[in-house]
Design an enzyme around this catalytic site. Structure first.
Site, short mmCIF file in Angstrom:
data_model
loop_
_atom_site.label_atom_id
_atom_site.label_comp_id
_atom_site.label_asym_id
_atom_site.label_seq_id
_atom_site.Cartn_x
_atom_site.Cartn_y
_atom_site.Cartn_z
N SER A 129 16.50 -10.60 -17.04
CA SER A 129 16.02 -11.57 -16.06
C SER A 129 15.74 -10.95 -14.71
O SER A 129 15.24 -11.64 -13.81
CB SER A 129 17.06 -12.69 -15.88
OG SER A 129 17.19 -13.42 -17.08
N SER A 133 14.76 -12.12 -9.12
CA SER A 133 14.87 -12.25 -10.57
C SER A 133 13.60 -12.89 -11.13
O SER A 133 12.70 -13.28 -10.37
CB SER A 133 16.10 -13.07 -10.94
OG SER A 133 15.98 -14.38 -10.44
N TYR A 134 13.54 -13.04 -12.44
CA TYR A 134 12.34 -13.55 -13.11
C TYR A 134 11.96 -14.91 -12.54
O TYR A 134 12.78 -15.84 -12.51
CB TYR A 134 12.61 -13.67 -14.62
CG TYR A 134 11.36 -13.89 -15.44
CD1 TYR A 134 10.30 -13.00 -15.37
CD2 TYR A 134 11.25 -14.99 -16.28
CE1 TYR A 134 9.15 -13.20 -16.12
CE2 TYR A 134 10.12 -15.19 -17.04
CZ TYR A 134 9.07 -14.29 -16.96
OH TYR A 134 7.94 -14.50 -17.70
N PRO A 135 10.71 -15.06 -12.06
CA PRO A 135 10.35 -16.29 -11.33
C PRO A 135 9.89 -17.45 -12.19
O PRO A 135 9.52 -18.49 -11.65
CB PRO A 135 9.21 -15.81 -10.42
CG PRO A 135 8.55 -14.72 -11.21
CD PRO A 135 9.64 -14.06 -12.00
#
Length: 862
Positions: free
Chosen positions: A153, A335-337
């Site tokens: 992530s 982190s992963y959006p």
């Protein structure tokens, strides 16, 4: 030693992951496509020494499209696209040669580890990579597992190393749900789009849209905007009256009281209440209360909330905000959006990201205090089971990120700090008054503890004066009582933030696709973005939605798409069959399409009110070759010429200007030529409207201008004005622009290469002779004696634009934004490019161009 191929979704991501896993001890090289790098290092995998090769793709490797003739609008009934038209997977970007690149790097590898983004699209790309690589990898030994999936992530050492330690498998069901969505959107969108585009552009000239598109998600998105527009148009303001009282709290301060009845819509009744109270001199306290309240800290941040705030507070459109967030993610800042989750797992390390911010110049004090006194665990939100909420992963400054990326990063970081801060506490005081028979209230707020509003000051409780201490029975002098006349106001146009909320509520699109749908309705000229990022529908957008409502409301209402999204999610969860969902949904929309076609007159009636027929649109420009009457030039997209006498329409090249070309005519059909131009520094060329729509030779395609026409004797054709092979692309030919003097230009007829040459020459001609070195056609240039750059006061010179040393000094090459000399072997020039591979074009009209790239140019030359 065995080899492990690892594939990420973007080149920058591959480099970051390889750097973490190799601890910086890696070598890098460019791949054969020139875009994706390959990072190599040694290590251990499955308990044995291996060589790692980390590389990437650039998003989707493949895209879904129709086969052959089904891509041609004029030859296929759109109804056939629902079931009869076969589809195939094609390379998403053929110029990248991604399949060949993956096969070259995958050949001889023993294992593959997929580091694609951890969402449904990422799972789909996993299988696109596997389809390319598995056939050429080394065979497995005894059923040994060779395919692995990394799930992560954020791009941090901890997360990447943890992902490498717990490799899993790609999820085929999630990949299938993406395949289903792609096929549904392709078949449904293309069928409706082709039909209504051809139908309405053939009748109306001022639609100002090159494509009248329909999309299963795009159209309901537009529907929300038009629904708000309709409410605004149908709104009728009502007059109402309120009483406002003011009392003296002390010598220097007065309190404004709110009427408990709020408002009345009858003036006489309002006047009655005013008459009953205006003679009163005192307001008596009926009750007082003091209550401690709390304003809750925000839930953890997900994609939809980030997009809402970016639009409403940061002035960033959803798609731009998403692209910026993805860039911050690949650089390791967040982190992963793409996540629907607003709940941190119990084992999530909240202090780690917080410590990263402990020395930041803007919020260090707040962070240090939280770390010292103890953080507050975030509120429990929604756990969608995908990724943790969007979290800052390392500290950054505006100087590092640039102003726009910094604004988004700053919000994400402040939001995260707020989630682990304490609630804002304040004291709310209320005093209830009676003036005669009427009751009034006054409220005040006093902050006790700012809590999270210290880091998010825009969320702070508004500063209000504290109320005086009093008790039941006390009286205050009334200084004023008056009646105010007001009117109800219509709602405003939807903001992007409000539209995102509606789309999420009704299940239209996903967190990743919502920005795309909003961007599409803007690009299609269905809505315009007004101040405050409000979306105002255009005439075209309004008529389309009203037309769908008139024919079949389900085409525009969110209900049917929401149901389809639920079915797609069931495919992803393995609870629904891919083929059954696809077949049922296509059958439903096929029936709707046939009904739409049969009922199109209903929408056409609305179009007639808002738009003008082709015959009544545009201005006369050039003569038709059939009836010799003037055709009208329609500038609205797509620009075209229309002959009202013959009832024929001829499409023109887009994104440029069109004017008459010296009243010259095409020798083949007697149509007057027009000149297309992309601007003073760009290229221009003449074209025949009829030939551009009905190619006269087999080696010509629809839309070609005279600079690609292979007519052997026409003075405007490639045969007479072609010089030699383009210096950048293999398929293009450099052609003299005869209209460009005195700032002469030579431009490629395929790509965007433009050479500015021989400024102040009063005549430039393509000679019948060719260069003895490269066989390109020679140019004969005549200069004015006073401005001649030629040596020895010469005014005439004939030579090769590639090889002649005198001409080389007089040529400036433009390719996109780059500018470099046109000298052989000069900067930006590959050896041998720029030479013509033949002589001056003398092409036979019936010549068919060979398929081979290197021999393609030979069709132009004898």
């Amino acid at each position: 030693m065995r080899t492990v191929l690892m594939v990420a979704e973007k080149p920058s991501l591959a480099q970051s992951i390889a750097k973490i896993l190799s601890r910086g001890n890696m070598s890098s090289r460019k791949g054969l496509n020139g875009t994706c790098s390959v990072h190599e290092y040694t290590g251990t995998f499955a308990g044995q020494p291996v060589r790692f090769k980390m590389t990437s793709v650039c998003g989707h490797v493949m895209t879904l499209d129709f086969l052959g003739k089904y891509n041609k609008w004029d030859k296929v009934d759109p109804a056939e696209l629902f079931s009869q038209a076969p589809t195939e997977k094609k390379e998403a970007n053929p110029k990248l040669n991604m399949v060949k690149f993956l096969q070259v790097e995958g050949k001889g590898c023993d294992y593959i580890v997929l580091w694609l983004d951890c969402d449904k699209e990422g799972e789909n790309i996993c299988f696109e990579v596997l389809d390319a690589v598995l056939p050429i990898m080394n065979p497995t030994h005894g059923g040994e597992k060779t395919v692995f999936r990394a799930r992560f992530s954020s791009i941090t050492d901890t997360d990447i190393c943890a992902a490498m330690a717990r490799l899993g498998e790609p999820d085929h069901n999630e990949a299938l749900s993406v395949d289903a969505r792609q096929e549904l959107d392709l078949r449904i969108g293309c069928a409706f789009t082709r039909f209504q585009t051809k139908y309405f552009q053939g009748k109306y000239g001022n639609l100002d849209s090159s494509l009248i598109s329909f999309g299963p998600c795009q159209t309901p998105t537009l529907g929300f905007c038009v629904e708000r527009h309709d409410k605004i148009q149908s709104f009728k303001p009502e007059t109402y009256w309120v009483l406002q009282a003011k009392v003296n709290a002390d010598k220097d301060r007065s309190l404004l009281l709110d009427w408990d009845r709020v408002r009345v819509f009858d003036r006489e009744i309002a006047q009655m209440f005013l008459n009953m109270t205006k003679l009163e001199k005192e307001a008596q306290v009926e009750a007082t209360s003091r209550k401690e309240k709390a304003k809750q800290r925000p839930l953890a941040l997900n994609t939809v909330e980030m997009l809402r705030v970016a639009s409403s507070s940061l002035g960033m459109g959803p798609q731009h905000a998403m692209q910026t967030a993805e860039r911050l993610y690949t650089q390791g800042y967040i982190s992963y959006p793409r996540t629907e989750t607003t709940h941190y797992p119990e084992n999530f390390d909240l202090k780690g990201p917080l410590r990263q911010q402990a020395n930041h110049p803007y919020w260090a004090d707040t962070v240090k205090r939280l770390l010292t006194e103890g953080i507050n665990h975030p509120r429990k939100g929604h756990d969608a089971g995908d990724h943790p909420p969007i979290t800052p992963m390392r500290s950054a400054t505006e100087a590092e990120l640039g102003s726009e990326a910094w604004r988004l990063y700053e919000y994400i970081t402040r939001h995260f700090i707020a989630t682990v801060s304490y609630d804002c506490k304040y004291l709310q005081s209320t005093i209830s008054f009676r003036i005669g028979p009427e009751h009034f209230t006054c409220t005040g707020k006093t902050v006790i503890s700012p809590g999270f509003t210290e880091i998010m000051p825009w969320q702070s409780v508004p500063l209000e004066e504290s109320l005086p201490t009093c008790q039941r029975g006390d009286t205050f002098a009334v200084s004023e009582i008056k009646m105010l006349e007001k009117q109800t106001n219509p709602p405003d146009y939807l903001t992007e933030a409000e539209l995102i909320t509606l789309m999420e509520k009704h299940g239209i699109g996903t967190d990743a696709s919502i920005p795309v749908h909003i961007n599409n309705i803007c690009q299609r000229n269905y809505v315009t973005v007004e101040s405050g990022r409000r979306l105002k529908p255009t005439n075209l957008g309004i008529v389309l939605v009203h037309g769908y409502y008139k024919i079949d409301a389900e085409l525009v209402l969110p209900t049917i798409r929401s149901a389809v999204e639920k079915q797609l999610n069931l495919i992803a969860q393995g609870k629904a069959d891919y083929r059954q969902v696809l077949g049922h949904t296509l059958d439903v929309f096929k029936r709707k399409f046939h009904y739409f076609v049969d009922s199109i007159a209903g929408m056409d009636e609305l179009m007639e009110v808002s738009f003008s027929p082709l015959a009544a649109t545009g201005k006369p420009l050039s003569r038709c070759g059939k009836c010799h009457r003037f055709m009208k030039y329609i500038q609205a997209k797509p620009s075209r010429l229309h002959c009202s006498h013959c009832d024929e329409t001829y499409t023109l090249p887009q994104n440029g200007t069109i004017k008459l070309y010296k009243e010259l005519r095409c020798p083949l059909d007697d149509f007057e030529l027009v000149l297309w131009s992309s601007g003073s520094r760009g290229k221009s060329y003449p074209l025949c409207p009829y030939c551009a729509n009905h190619p006269p030779f087999r080696d010509m395609k629809k839309g070609m201008g005279c600079n690609e026409c292979t007519h052997p004797t026409c003075q405007h054709s490639l045969s007479m004005l072609g010089i030699g092979q383009c210096v950048e692309c293999e398929s293009g030919v450099l052609v003299l622009d005869p209209t460009s003097g005195p700032k002469w230009k030579v431009a490629c007829n395929k790509c965007n290469v433009v050479a500015h040459c021989f400024e102040n020459a009063y005549r430039v001609r393509v000679s019948a002779d060719t260069c003895s070195t490269c066989e390109a056609a020679l140019l004969a240039v005549d200069f004015n004696k006073a401005k001649s750059p030629l040596p020895g006061d010469e005014t005439q010179h004939t030579g090769c634009v590639f090889c002649d040393p005198i001409f080389q000094e007089l040529v400036e090459l433009k390719h996109a934004a780059s500018c470099h000399p046109m000298h052989r072997g000069g900067p930006g020039r590959r050896q041998g490019r720029g030479r013509a591979r033949g002589r001056r074009p003398t092409v036979k009209p019936s010549a068919r161009r060979p398929k081979d790239k290197m021999s393609a140019l030979a069709a132009y030359f004898v």
